[in-house]
Design a protein around this motif. Structure first.
Motif, PDB file in Angstrom:
ATOM      1  N   ALA A  58       0.855  -1.184   0.000  1.00 19.08           N
ATOM      2  CA  ALA A  58       0.000   0.000   0.000  1.00 19.08           C
ATOM      3  C   ALA A  58       0.890   1.233   0.000  1.00 19.08           C
ATOM      4  CB  ALA A  58      -0.896   0.014   1.242  1.00 19.08           C
ATOM      5  N   GLU A  59       0.431   2.275  -0.656  1.00 16.49           N
ATOM      6  CA  GLU A  59       1.147   3.548  -0.587  1.00 16.49           C
ATOM      7  C   GLU A  59       0.704   4.291   0.660  1.00 16.49           C
ATOM      8  OE1 GLU A  59       1.784   7.765  -2.978  1.00 16.49           O
ATOM      9  OE2 GLU A  59       0.740   6.103  -3.972  1.00 16.49           O
ATOM     10  N   PHE A  60       1.674   4.760   1.440  1.00 17.29           N
ATOM     11  CA  PHE A  60       1.349   5.483   2.667  1.00 17.29           C
ATOM     12  C   PHE A  60       2.416   6.535   2.908  1.00 17.29           C
ATOM     13  CE2 PHE A  60       1.415   6.239   7.252  1.00 17.29           C
ATOM     14  CZ  PHE A  60       0.062   6.472   7.512  1.00 17.29           C
ATOM     15  N   HIS A  61       1.998   7.798   2.930  1.00 14.24           N
ATOM     16  CA  HIS A  61       2.900   8.914   3.193  1.00 14.24           C
ATOM     17  C   HIS A  61       4.121   8.876   2.263  1.00 14.24           C
ATOM     18  CE1 HIS A  61       4.900  12.010   5.777  1.00 14.24           C
ATOM     19  NE2 HIS A  61       3.646  12.309   6.047  1.00 14.24           N
ATOM     20  N   GLY A  62       3.866   8.532   1.014  1.00 10.39           N
ATOM     21  CA  GLY A  62       4.932   8.502   0.020  1.00 10.39           C
ATOM     22  C   GLY A  62       5.794   7.263   0.037  1.00 10.39           C
ATOM     23  N   LEU A  63       5.463   6.295   0.885  1.00 11.13           N
ATOM     24  CA  LEU A  63       6.243   5.068   1.001  1.00 11.13           C
ATOM     25  C   LEU A  63       5.444   3.888   0.466  1.00 11.13           C
ATOM     26  CD1 LEU A  63       7.524   5.523   4.673  1.00 11.13           C
ATOM     27  CD2 LEU A  63       8.728   6.145   2.560  1.00 11.13           C
ATOM     28  N   ARG A  64       6.150   2.863   0.006  1.00 12.27           N
ATOM     29  CA  ARG A  64       5.503   1.610  -0.376  1.00 12.27           C
ATOM     30  C   ARG A  64       5.620   0.661   0.804  1.00 12.27           C
ATOM     31  NH1 ARG A  64       6.008  -1.867  -5.963  1.00 12.27           N
ATOM     32  NH2 ARG A  64       5.199   0.112  -6.752  1.00 12.27           N
ATOM     33  N   ILE A  65       4.485   0.366   1.433  1.00 12.43           N
ATOM     34  CA  ILE A  65       4.443  -0.450   2.638  1.00 12.43           C
ATOM     35  C   ILE A  65       3.949  -1.847   2.290  1.00 12.43           C
ATOM     36  CG2 ILE A  65       3.427  -0.704   4.934  1.00 12.43           C
ATOM     37  CD1 ILE A  65       5.309   1.677   4.731  1.00 12.43           C
ATOM     38  N   VAL A  73      -4.921  -2.959   6.624  1.00 15.27           N
ATOM     39  CA  VAL A  73      -4.441  -2.098   5.535  1.00 15.27           C
ATOM     40  C   VAL A  73      -4.358  -0.656   6.029  1.00 15.27           C
ATOM     41  CG1 VAL A  73      -4.949  -1.203   3.242  1.00 15.27           C
ATOM     42  CG2 VAL A  73      -5.436  -3.607   3.775  1.00 15.27           C
ATOM     43  N   PRO A  74      -3.204  -0.009   5.937  1.00 14.12           N
ATOM     44  CA  PRO A  74      -3.107   1.388   6.396  1.00 14.12           C
ATOM     45  C   PRO A  74      -4.008   2.297   5.577  1.00 14.12           C
ATOM     46  CG  PRO A  74      -1.126   0.738   5.190  1.00 14.12           C
ATOM     47  CD  PRO A  74      -1.924  -0.500   5.400  1.00 14.12           C
ATOM     48  N   SER A 102       0.907  -3.086   9.977  1.00 15.55           N
ATOM     49  CA  SER A 102       2.008  -3.276   9.032  1.00 15.55           C
ATOM     50  C   SER A 102       3.250  -2.462   9.372  1.00 15.55           C
ATOM     51  CB  SER A 102       1.546  -2.903   7.625  1.00 15.55           C
ATOM     52  OG  SER A 102       1.230  -1.518   7.566  1.00 15.55           O
ATOM     53  N   GLY A 103       3.125  -1.537  10.331  1.00 14.78           N
ATOM     54  CA  GLY A 103       4.239  -0.655  10.670  1.00 14.78           C
ATOM     55  C   GLY A 103       4.293   0.591   9.816  1.00 14.78           C
ATOM     56  N   ALA A 104       3.201   0.894   9.108  1.00 13.91           N
ATOM     57  CA  ALA A 104       3.179   2.034   8.191  1.00 13.91           C
ATOM     58  C   ALA A 104       3.422   3.354   8.914  1.00 13.91           C
ATOM     59  CB  ALA A 104       1.845   2.084   7.450  1.00 13.91           C
TER      60      ALA A 104
END
Length: 261
Positions: A58-65, A73-74, A102-104
């Protein structure tokens, strides 16, 4: 296996009720390594699995998690919590991501804050395994256990940012969630008890012991729960404010342990 044209992928997803079929098809086609994987991903999505579980991230805050099957799911609205944390404590040296999934959130905070000492914890073994994969390169330590019981005692009184993305769906409303969440995400990450605030109250009551002077606790909640959540933070001895993003439909309660850092 016959070649699945992009139009065929879009058609299959649209028939299954995917509102953003074109976007999802593009994501599947760009992630899959071959036609067999395209077909398998489409079949899983049509069967109702969350898109993030289908593609594995998933994309989260510009990161691929990385998001493993069965892991929460974040949500993009939780990026607002990250922004609030960074704005309040831009020099945070010790960060904890509680109920980490997930640690997002931990990953986003680690990158935004210049890689502080990072700890994360979750009661779900699948989430812990997933978070370890996401946080390993950031030097994060992931602990398995029930809220604060999972954390090393050496963190007592040292935490500058404590982000807790607790479950806050009232038990009676879990059945009303979209099937993607209700059927494919762990109940422990969704069900917050009778009024949705059981876990939040436990976190708010225990946070001050772990926070450094001036350290902050941040928890996402709903608009209807915000007032009760603020009260819980106040009872926990924290100085509280409520941050709201109408654009992201996000409500974050931020509580600060009194004292000079």
């Amino acid at each position: 296996m016959p070649f699945l044209a992009p139009s065929a992928v879009v058609a299959a997803l649209r028939t299954a009720g995917c509102v953003f079929a074109e976007d999802e098809a593009e994501l599947i086609l760009s992630t899959a390594r071959d036609q067999d994987e395209v077909a398998a991903m489409v079949a899983r999505r049509v069967a109702g699995l969350p898109l993030e579980h289908v593609v594995g991230w998933a994309e989260f805050h510009g990161l691929r998690i990385t998001v493993d099957t069965g892991v929460f799911v974040p949500r993009r609205r939780t990026e607002f919590l990250v922004r609030q944390a960074v704005a309040h404590a831009p020099k945070a040296a010790v960060v904890v991501d509680l109920c980490c999934g997930s640690g997002a959130v931990g990953a986003a905070l680690a990158v935004s804050l210049g890689r502080p000492e990072l700890h994360a914890a979750d009661i779900d073994p699948a989430a812990v395994r997933c978070a370890r994969r996401n946080l390993a390169e950031l030097g994060g330590r992931v602990h398995e256990g029930n809220l604060f019981e999972a954390l090393p005692e050496g963190l007592l009184g040292r935490v500058d940012v404590l982000a807790a993305n607790v479950p806050y769906v009232p038990t009676g409303e879990v059945g009303l969630l979209p099937p993607e969440a209700r059927d494919h995400e762990p109940l422990v990450a969704l069900d917050g008890g009778a009024d949705g605030l059981d876990v939040l109250r436990r976190v708010a009551a225990g946070a001050a012991r772990w926070l450094a002077p001036g350290g902050c606790l941040l928890v996402e909640t709903s608009e209807l729960q915000a007032s009760a959540a603020v009260d819980a933070f106040t009872r926990g001895g924290l100085t509280v404010r409520l941050a709201v993003s109408e654009e992201m439909e996000a409500h974050v309660v931020l509580g600060v342990r009194p004292g000079t850092p």
